[in-house]
Design a protein around this motif. Structure first.
Motif, PDB file in Angstrom:
ATOM      1  N   LEU A 162      12.993  -6.532 -21.564  1.00 29.67           N
ATOM      2  CA  LEU A 162      12.499  -7.851 -21.164  1.00 29.67           C
ATOM      3  C   LEU A 162      12.753  -8.906 -22.228  1.00 29.67           C
ATOM      4  CD1 LEU A 162       9.121  -6.947 -19.406  1.00 29.67           C
ATOM      5  CD2 LEU A 162      11.334  -7.431 -18.351  1.00 29.67           C
ATOM      6  N   TYR A 163      12.761  -8.509 -23.511  1.00 26.84           N
ATOM      7  CA  TYR A 163      13.083  -9.517 -24.524  1.00 26.84           C
ATOM      8  C   TYR A 163      14.500  -9.363 -25.072  1.00 26.84           C
ATOM      9  CZ  TYR A 163      11.227  -6.218 -28.179  1.00 26.84           C
ATOM     10  OH  TYR A 163      10.957  -5.144 -29.012  1.00 26.84           O
ATOM     11  N   ALA A 164      15.344  -8.679 -24.282  1.00 31.86           N
ATOM     12  CA  ALA A 164      16.795  -8.608 -24.518  1.00 31.86           C
ATOM     13  C   ALA A 164      17.154  -7.909 -25.815  1.00 31.86           C
ATOM     14  CB  ALA A 164      17.419  -9.996 -24.454  1.00 31.86           C
ATOM     15  N   ASP A 165      16.330  -6.955 -26.242  1.00 28.01           N
ATOM     16  CA  ASP A 165      16.704  -6.102 -27.369  1.00 28.01           C
ATOM     17  C   ASP A 165      17.512  -4.903 -26.864  1.00 28.01           C
ATOM     18  OD1 ASP A 165      16.608  -5.619 -30.178  1.00 28.01           O
ATOM     19  OD2 ASP A 165      15.184  -3.998 -29.817  1.00 28.01           O
ATOM     20  N   LEU A 166      17.264  -4.495 -25.630  1.00 29.15           N
ATOM     21  CA  LEU A 166      18.090  -3.516 -24.926  1.00 29.15           C
ATOM     22  C   LEU A 166      18.787  -4.229 -23.770  1.00 29.15           C
ATOM     23  CD1 LEU A 166      15.817  -0.321 -24.626  1.00 29.15           C
ATOM     24  CD2 LEU A 166      17.775  -0.654 -26.145  1.00 29.15           C
ATOM     25  N   LYS A 169      24.033 -15.932 -27.479  1.00 32.86           N
ATOM     26  CA  LYS A 169      23.547 -17.184 -28.060  1.00 32.86           C
ATOM     27  C   LYS A 169      22.280 -17.689 -27.372  1.00 32.86           C
ATOM     28  CE  LYS A 169      26.524 -20.180 -25.238  1.00 32.86           C
ATOM     29  NZ  LYS A 169      27.619 -21.186 -25.258  1.00 32.86           N
ATOM     30  N   GLU A 170      21.980 -17.179 -26.170  1.00 31.62           N
ATOM     31  CA  GLU A 170      20.771 -17.598 -25.453  1.00 31.62           C
ATOM     32  C   GLU A 170      19.537 -16.795 -25.851  1.00 31.62           C
ATOM     33  OE1 GLU A 170      22.240 -19.175 -21.124  1.00 31.62           O
ATOM     34  OE2 GLU A 170      22.209 -17.007 -21.410  1.00 31.62           O
ATOM     35  N   ILE A 171      19.737 -15.628 -26.472  1.00 34.08           N
ATOM     36  CA  ILE A 171      18.606 -14.742 -26.768  1.00 34.08           C
ATOM     37  C   ILE A 171      17.559 -15.399 -27.658  1.00 34.08           C
ATOM     38  CG2 ILE A 171      17.941 -12.566 -27.870  1.00 34.08           C
ATOM     39  CD1 ILE A 171      20.510 -11.339 -26.738  1.00 34.08           C
ATOM     40  N   PRO A 172      17.938 -16.120 -28.722  1.00 34.72           N
ATOM     41  CA  PRO A 172      16.899 -16.796 -29.517  1.00 34.72           C
ATOM     42  C   PRO A 172      16.075 -17.793 -28.703  1.00 34.72           C
ATOM     43  CG  PRO A 172      18.972 -16.729 -30.721  1.00 34.72           C
ATOM     44  CD  PRO A 172      19.277 -16.295 -29.321  1.00 34.72           C
ATOM     45  N   PHE A 173      16.709 -18.451 -27.724  1.00 31.77           N
ATOM     46  CA  PHE A 173      15.974 -19.407 -26.894  1.00 31.77           C
ATOM     47  C   PHE A 173      15.017 -18.688 -25.957  1.00 31.77           C
ATOM     48  CE2 PHE A 173      19.905 -21.487 -28.161  1.00 31.77           C
ATOM     49  CZ  PHE A 173      19.428 -22.698 -28.649  1.00 31.77           C
ATOM     50  N   LEU A 174      15.433 -17.527 -25.423  1.00 32.07           N
ATOM     51  CA  LEU A 174      14.521 -16.701 -24.632  1.00 32.07           C
ATOM     52  C   LEU A 174      13.293 -16.336 -25.453  1.00 32.07           C
ATOM     53  CD1 LEU A 174      13.693 -14.606 -22.372  1.00 32.07           C
ATOM     54  CD2 LEU A 174      15.143 -12.962 -23.596  1.00 32.07           C
ATOM     55  N   ARG A 175      13.515 -15.925 -26.692  1.00 30.92           N
ATOM     56  CA  ARG A 175      12.409 -15.437 -27.521  1.00 30.92           C
ATOM     57  C   ARG A 175      11.507 -16.562 -28.012  1.00 30.92           C
ATOM     58  NH1 ARG A 175      15.847 -10.682 -30.661  1.00 30.92           N
ATOM     59  NH2 ARG A 175      16.218  -9.432 -28.761  1.00 30.92           N
TER      60      ARG A 175
END
Length: 236
Positions: free
Chosen positions: A54-58, A78-84
């Motif tokens: 759910l937080y895109a670590d997997l 590049k979107e993962i930091p914005f998700l978090r």
């Protein structure tokens, strides 16, 4: 697939992998804004893997998911930091920098998530520490704090960017019962103020005392107390 605008988490027909192993199959569920949900299951049943997905670590390799407005199944790196920035993550093992003060731990996250204005950073840091009951702890080092206080720092860190949802992986697992109760009450207060909570837990007493919705990882499936008739055994 079109997603509605209301749930903060939507998962459809997902398979959750840990390495080459499939730990959960055909996972589908929603979490509504402001909802409090427990996530339970035996060790190794897939709870942590689901949260990490759910937080895109997997990587979500099969199925579809949307979390806080981001599509997880095709999210760009590049979107993962914005998700978090839209979600807060609370770990069982704290993951604090032991050589930095409480304030320095929080400032590190703020800088990493795009904060620039030092005055606003200082104000927000004070706000989240007050919110978790640690108004006087900014200059303390982690080793000067109890386990419960360190977990409160972790929760403060997770609240810095005013997330839509907190994902908590066994946040009371290493704490004695009285301290764990205080931490849980803090999560309840955060939820009442408008943040959704998904909390993985082995604490059977919490499930007895607080009749929130339950998601249960069992035999490669995710069961939902809203739609499934299952019992809560003490082996969770």
């Amino acid at each position: 697939m079109m997603f509605s605008s209301d749930p903060i988490v939507q998962v459809r027909n997902a398979c959750i992998f840990q390495g080459m192993n499939t730990v959960l199959q055909d996972v589908s569920f929603n979490i509504e804004k402001y909802e409090f949900v427990f996530l339970i299951g035996r060790t190794g049943s897939g709870k942590s893997s689901l949260l990490k997905t759910l937080y895109a670590d997997l990587k979500l390799q099969m199925g579809e998911a949307e979390v806080a407005g981001y599509t997880i199944h095709n999210i760009k790196i590049k979107e993962i930091p914005f998700l978090r920035r839209k979600i807060g993550i609370v770990f069982q093992d704290f993951q604090l920098f032991t050589d930095r003060s409480v304030a320095e731990n929080l400032l590190f996250v703020m800088k990493a998530t795009g904060w620039k204005d030092k005055t606003k950073m200082k104000t927000r840091l004070a706000e989240v520490l007050m919110r978790v009951g640690l108004g006087g702890a900014a200059t303390k080092m982690p080793h000067q704090l109890s386990g419960g206080e360190q977990q409160r720092v972790v929760i403060a860190r997770a609240l810095l960017n005013d997330p839509s949802i907190l994902l908590a992986d066994e946040p009371t697992g290493n704490l004695d019962p009285e301290v764990a109760d205080g931490i849980f009450q803090l999560f309840q207060d955060i939820n009442k103020q408008g943040t959704a909570i998904l909390m993985a837990t082995h604490n059977h007493e919490l499930l007895k005392k607080h009749p929130y919705r339950v998601l249960k990882c069992e035999k490669g499936k995710l069961l939902d107390s809203k739609t499934s008739d299952f019992t809560l055994s003490t082996s969770q």
